[in-house]
Design an enzyme around this catalytic site. Structure first.
Site, PDB file in Angstrom:
ATOM      1  N   HIS A  49     -41.513   8.822 -13.791  1.00 32.36           N
ATOM      2  CA  HIS A  49     -40.273   8.879 -12.998  1.00 32.36           C
ATOM      3  C   HIS A  49     -39.183   8.261 -13.878  1.00 32.36           C
ATOM      4  O   HIS A  49     -39.454   7.306 -14.621  1.00 32.36           O
ATOM      5  CB  HIS A  49     -40.369   7.984 -11.756  1.00 32.36           C
ATOM      6  CG  HIS A  49     -40.940   8.617 -10.529  1.00 32.36           C
ATOM      7  ND1 HIS A  49     -41.735   7.927  -9.647  1.00 32.36           N
ATOM      8  CD2 HIS A  49     -40.789   9.863  -9.995  1.00 32.36           C
ATOM      9  CE1 HIS A  49     -42.061   8.710  -8.632  1.00 32.36           C
ATOM     10  NE2 HIS A  49     -41.502   9.888  -8.819  1.00 32.36           N
ATOM     11  N   ASP A  61     -49.360   5.685  -0.465  1.00 32.19           N
ATOM     12  CA  ASP A  61     -48.213   5.416  -1.354  1.00 32.19           C
ATOM     13  C   ASP A  61     -46.899   5.249  -0.588  1.00 32.19           C
ATOM     14  O   ASP A  61     -45.827   5.215  -1.200  1.00 32.19           O
ATOM     15  CB  ASP A  61     -48.047   6.580  -2.346  1.00 32.19           C
ATOM     16  CG  ASP A  61     -48.988   6.482  -3.526  1.00 32.19           C
ATOM     17  OD1 ASP A  61     -49.147   5.369  -4.060  1.00 32.19           O
ATOM     18  OD2 ASP A  61     -49.558   7.521  -3.915  1.00 32.19           O
ATOM     19  N   ARG A  96     -48.852  12.785  -1.002  1.00 32.31           N
ATOM     20  CA  ARG A  96     -47.601  12.109  -0.654  1.00 32.31           C
ATOM     21  C   ARG A  96     -46.684  12.951   0.232  1.00 32.31           C
ATOM     22  O   ARG A  96     -45.766  12.403   0.843  1.00 32.31           O
ATOM     23  CB  ARG A  96     -46.852  11.660  -1.924  1.00 32.31           C
ATOM     24  CG  ARG A  96     -47.623  10.608  -2.730  1.00 32.31           C
ATOM     25  CD  ARG A  96     -46.715   9.764  -3.592  1.00 32.31           C
ATOM     26  NE  ARG A  96     -45.793   8.965  -2.797  1.00 32.31           N
ATOM     27  CZ  ARG A  96     -44.827   8.203  -3.294  1.00 32.31           C
ATOM     28  NH1 ARG A  96     -44.652   8.138  -4.606  1.00 32.31           N
ATOM     29  NH2 ARG A  96     -44.028   7.508  -2.518  1.00 32.31           N
ATOM     30  N   CYS A 111     -38.972   0.922  -7.211  1.00 34.35           N
ATOM     31  CA  CYS A 111     -39.488   1.978  -6.330  1.00 34.35           C
ATOM     32  C   CYS A 111     -39.973   1.443  -4.987  1.00 34.35           C
ATOM     33  O   CYS A 111     -40.355   2.228  -4.136  1.00 34.35           O
ATOM     34  CB  CYS A 111     -40.530   2.827  -7.018  1.00 34.35           C
ATOM     35  SG  CYS A 111     -41.677   1.974  -8.022  1.00 34.35           S
ATOM     36  N   ARG A 128     -42.327  14.745 -12.093  1.00 31.87           N
ATOM     37  CA  ARG A 128     -42.089  14.625 -10.665  1.00 31.87           C
ATOM     38  C   ARG A 128     -40.820  15.333 -10.179  1.00 31.87           C
ATOM     39  O   ARG A 128     -40.598  15.440  -8.979  1.00 31.87           O
ATOM     40  CB  ARG A 128     -42.029  13.148 -10.267  1.00 31.87           C
ATOM     41  CG  ARG A 128     -43.296  12.359 -10.585  1.00 31.87           C
ATOM     42  CD  ARG A 128     -44.520  12.921  -9.865  1.00 31.87           C
ATOM     43  NE  ARG A 128     -45.674  12.069 -10.086  1.00 31.87           N
ATOM     44  CZ  ARG A 128     -46.010  11.057  -9.280  1.00 31.87           C
ATOM     45  NH1 ARG A 128     -45.288  10.791  -8.223  1.00 31.87           N
ATOM     46  NH2 ARG A 128     -47.080  10.348  -9.543  1.00 31.87           N
TER      47      ARG A 128
HETATM   48  N1  ARG Z   1     -48.495   5.777  -6.839  1.00 30.43           N
HETATM   49  C1  ARG Z   1     -47.147   6.205  -6.674  1.00 30.43           C
HETATM   50  C2  ARG Z   1     -46.984   7.588  -7.261  1.00 30.43           C
HETATM   51  O1  ARG Z   1     -47.544   7.869  -8.271  1.00 30.43           O
HETATM   52  C3  ARG Z   1     -46.217   5.232  -7.327  1.00 30.43           C
HETATM   53  C4  ARG Z   1     -44.782   5.596  -7.174  1.00 30.43           C
HETATM   54  C5  ARG Z   1     -43.884   4.637  -7.850  1.00 30.43           C
HETATM   55  N2  ARG Z   1     -42.551   5.030  -7.710  1.00 30.43           N
HETATM   56  C6  ARG Z   1     -41.618   5.090  -8.643  1.00 30.43           C
HETATM   57  N3  ARG Z   1     -40.431   5.479  -8.304  1.00 30.43           N
HETATM   58  N4  ARG Z   1     -41.852   4.841  -9.889  1.00 30.43           N
HETATM   59  O2  ARG Z   1     -46.314   8.428  -6.747  1.00 30.43           O
END
Ligand code: ARG
Length: 298
Positions: free
Chosen positions: A197, A88, A118, A292, A168
């Site tokens: 997010h 990612d 991550r 993102c 998150r």
């Molecule tokens: N697969 C990544 C995650 O779930 C995608 C992140 C996308 N980022 C965002 N800021 N929406 O963390």
């Protein structure tokens, strides 16, 4: 500094905040090792749990096209290289939030990623920011998760942050972010797991205009948004699921977004925005799109 939860305080806070210049440069993370290896958000697998499969050459072409689109708008693009085993990494909005500190120097707050997969991305970004003259800040170790610009979205033109509270980023992160940046934070609670997010549910376009997904927020948050923007454009469910809210408007005039959100595009054109539609389909297989795939450099 302060957390702004009283709706009546939103407008006065924005009016009183110092000016903030538009985005002149972005960081993008090379997608060489981009994969879908586990489902850490609802977009990454189908109903039976089967993981999406990324087409690498297509992802590379889409990423290149986004880079060219920024450069065509006169936004400088810097590139950071990832590593195998960091699938990612290309979503480089998430490992930190960038800002200018009280002395006008570039700075960043490093993230505490929600998922183990991550977490190892952060030290790679930390080294890049350090090498590029950024002062680095951390939240206390027990304050987590916090996923940087995934949830910390700067208002345009003003030194104020819209702060997502959801899967998150926890509520407790925002006092620290306000203290470290010296900017007031207006928290917004995310209630739909698909919009995990803040940058999947809110796109600030200029000082008074934003795209948003009404159903992604609770009542109090919708109220704060209405106080903050004269023109709050509600997305249809179709355009919401097409990642139209993961748009980026670097210069307050041109909006980059995933292709095919017809109603949103018409709404933008009617208001005089330039619209640049791009194919980010491979990255949407991982739950991300334009916003993102870059970090604003200050
Ligand atoms: N697969 C990544 C995650 O779930 C995608 C992140 C996308 N980022 C965002 N800021 N929406 O963390």
């Amino acid at each position: 500094m302060r957390l702004i939860t009283d709706p009546a305080a939103v407008r006065p806070t924005l009016n009183a905040a110092p000016e903030r210049p538009p985005c002149k440069a972005v960081l993008m993370a090379d997608p060489a090792h981009f994969r879908v290896e586990s489902a850490i958000n609802p977009w990454m697998a189908d109903a039976s749990g089967r993981l999406n499969v990324v087409d690498q050459p297509r992802a590379r072409a889409q990423w290149n096209a986004l880079k060219v689109a920024y450069e065509t708008l006169g936004v400088k693009v810097e590139v950071i290289q990832g590593k195998p085993g960091l699938p990612d990494f290309c979503f480089c909005a998430n490992q930190a939030v960038t800002f200018r500190d009280a002395a006008g120097k570039p700075a960043a707050i490093l993230s505490h990623m929600r998922s183990e997969t991550r977490a190892p991305e952060v030290p790679v970004f930390e080294a890049w920011y350090r090498d590029h003259g950024y002062a680095l800040h951390r939240l206390p170790p027990d304050v987590k998760p916090f996923e940087g610009t995934g949830d910390a979205i700067w208002h345009h033109g003003r030194r104020v942050i819209w702060g997502g509270v959801g899967p998150r980023t926890g509520k407790d992160a925002w006092d620290h972010v306000a203290r470290i940046t010296g900017a007031p934070v207006i928290p917004l609670t995310l209630v739909d797991p698909r919009y995990y997010h803040l940058d999947t549910a809110l796109a600030v376009l200029n000082r008074g205009t934003a795209l948003y997904i009404p159903g992604a927020f609770d009542d109090a948050s919708r109220d704060r948004l209405r106080r903050g923007f004269d023109d709050l454009i509600a997305l249809s469910d179709t355009d919401a699921a097409n990642f139209a809210c993961n748009a980026h408007c670097p210069d307050d005039r041109n909006v980059l977004l995933h292709e095919g959100s017809q109603a949103t595009v018409s709404a933008l054109v009617r208001r005089g925005f330039g619209v640049i539609e791009l194919d980010t389909g491979e990255f949407m297989k991982s739950g991300g799109s334009v916003f993102c795939l870059k970090q604003e450099l200050v």
